[in-house]
Design a protein around this motif. Structure first.
Motif, PDB file in Angstrom:
ATOM      1  N   ILE A  71       2.729   4.663   5.976  1.00  0.00           N
ATOM      2  CA  ILE A  71       2.395   3.238   5.874  1.00  0.00           C
ATOM      3  C   ILE A  71       3.628   2.422   5.512  1.00  0.00           C
ATOM      4  CG2 ILE A  71       1.063   1.553   4.547  1.00  0.00           C
ATOM      5  CD1 ILE A  71      -1.153   3.624   4.311  1.00  0.00           C
ATOM      6  N   LEU A  72       4.425   2.952   4.579  1.00  0.00           N
ATOM      7  CA  LEU A  72       5.650   2.255   4.179  1.00  0.00           C
ATOM      8  C   LEU A  72       6.611   2.126   5.356  1.00  0.00           C
ATOM      9  CD1 LEU A  72       7.260   1.016   1.831  1.00  0.00           C
ATOM     10  CD2 LEU A  72       8.206   3.295   1.389  1.00  0.00           C
ATOM     11  N   GLY A  84       1.269   7.497   2.437  1.00  0.00           N
ATOM     12  CA  GLY A  84       2.007   6.358   1.894  1.00  0.00           C
ATOM     13  C   GLY A  84       3.353   6.179   2.563  1.00  0.00           C
ATOM     14  N   PRO A 134      -1.681  11.974   0.040  1.00  0.00           N
ATOM     15  CA  PRO A 134      -1.465  10.540  -0.212  1.00  0.00           C
ATOM     16  C   PRO A 134      -0.001  10.135  -0.088  1.00  0.00           C
ATOM     17  CG  PRO A 134      -2.961  11.449  -1.830  1.00  0.00           C
ATOM     18  CD  PRO A 134      -2.409  12.613  -1.064  1.00  0.00           C
ATOM     19  N   GLY A 135       0.903  11.042  -0.492  1.00  0.00           N
ATOM     20  CA  GLY A 135       2.320  10.725  -0.367  1.00  0.00           C
ATOM     21  C   GLY A 135       2.750  10.631   1.083  1.00  0.00           C
ATOM     22  N   ILE A 167       0.843  -1.208   0.000  1.00  0.00           N
ATOM     23  CA  ILE A 167       0.000   0.000   0.000  1.00  0.00           C
ATOM     24  C   ILE A 167       0.873   1.250   0.000  1.00  0.00           C
ATOM     25  CG2 ILE A 167      -1.672   1.328   1.339  1.00  0.00           C
ATOM     26  CD1 ILE A 167      -2.827  -1.312   2.332  1.00  0.00           C
ATOM     27  N   GLY A 168       1.919   1.249   0.834  1.00  0.00           N
ATOM     28  CA  GLY A 168       2.797   2.414   0.902  1.00  0.00           C
ATOM     29  C   GLY A 168       3.480   2.697  -0.416  1.00  0.00           C
ATOM     30  N   ALA A 221       2.463   1.752  -3.367  1.00  0.00           N
ATOM     31  CA  ALA A 221       1.443   2.149  -4.348  1.00  0.00           C
ATOM     32  C   ALA A 221       1.090   3.626  -4.201  1.00  0.00           C
ATOM     33  CB  ALA A 221       0.205   1.276  -4.177  1.00  0.00           C
ATOM     34  N   LEU A 222       0.937   4.092  -2.966  1.00  0.00           N
ATOM     35  CA  LEU A 222       0.606   5.504  -2.751  1.00  0.00           C
ATOM     36  C   LEU A 222       1.746   6.416  -3.192  1.00  0.00           C
ATOM     37  CD1 LEU A 222      -1.216   5.353   0.707  1.00  0.00           C
ATOM     38  CD2 LEU A 222      -2.228   5.822  -1.533  1.00  0.00           C
ATOM     39  N   LEU A 223       2.973   6.028  -2.905  1.00  0.00           N
ATOM     40  CA  LEU A 223       4.116   6.848  -3.313  1.00  0.00           C
ATOM     41  C   LEU A 223       4.248   6.891  -4.832  1.00  0.00           C
ATOM     42  CD1 LEU A 223       6.817   5.851  -0.655  1.00  0.00           C
ATOM     43  CD2 LEU A 223       5.481   7.964  -0.787  1.00  0.00           C
TER      44      LEU A 223
END
Length: 224
Positions: free
Chosen positions: A185-186, A182, A178-179, A152-153, A155-157
């Motif tokens: 989350i990453l 992300g 979102p960045g 998910i992280g 993908a958002l980045l």
């Protein structure tokens, strides 16, 4: 009248087998070999009765026998049975399946030990090994969570990076959220990976070095 202990072979037959029939006339040797074959065949047939012989009688029969001696005798018996099976071209799995059927039908209150006898065919062993390997290598809950967070992280980045190319002005404002999410989350996923690495890799290695430094150094040196 005193009890006389009988065995599969007579005392004379045992002595002659041990000496490989040395100094025995050919005619007597053929006679003895014929008698031994007859006794072996009859002895094997007796196992049909002994399968359901009470546990207590087996315990009493071998209560004075040392474990090491009994283990050696049972090993010899097992090898002999396997030799007979191989020489008569009987499939091992077929024999095991027959024994399993006999086991299911023969179990009663006097033969409880039959329930503890493990009989497995090659297919049984294969299924057991496959199940154990699947359980051993099945990802844990934390492993699955870290993998999900990393995906998910990333993908958002990637999304924010592409958005920055298409609409750079937008990413300078709310588009950067979102960045940021992300990245958080990453980082969480990487943190879980790091903790697991310390628990399962670093700490065991440190304990190994502390308990046996020379072996640890040799193992490390062998990697080069």
């Amino acid at each position: 009248m005193s009890d006389s202990v009988s065995s599969l072979l007579t005392r004379t037959q045992r002595e002659r087998v041990q000496s490989a029939f040395e100094d025995v006339e050919p005619a007597k040797r053929r006679r003895d070999e014929r008698k031994i074959r007859t006794r072996i065949a009859a002895g094997v047939s007796d196992f049909d009765l002994l399968v359901t012989y009470p546990d207590r009688q087996f315990e009493l029969a071998f209560e004075d026998r040392a474990n090491q001696e009994l283990r050696s005798d049972l090993a010899d018996a097992y090898l002999t049975i396997e030799r007979i099976r191989v020489l008569t071209d009987i499939d091992r799995d077929a024999m095991i399946e027959t024994a399993q059927e006999r086991q299911r039908s023969a179990t009663d209150e006097k033969t409880e030990s039959l329930e503890n006898v493990q009989l497995r065919t090659c297919d049984d062993w294969r299924r057991t090994i496959e199940t154990e390997l699947a359980d051993e290598y099945r990802p844990s809950r934390w492993k699955r969570l870290s993998d999900t967070l990393l995906k998910i992280g990333v993908a958002l980045l990637v999304f924010v990076s592409l958005l920055a190319v298409v609409a750079p002005d937008f990413t300078n404002g709310y588009g950067s959220i979102p960045g940021i999410v992300g990245a958080g989350i990453l980082f969480s996923g990487l943190a879980i990976v790091g903790v697991r690495a310390v628990k399962y890799d670093v700490l065991p290695a440190l304990r190994w070095v502390a308990t046996d430094p020379s072996a640890a150094f040799r193992a490390f040196w062998d990697q080069f």
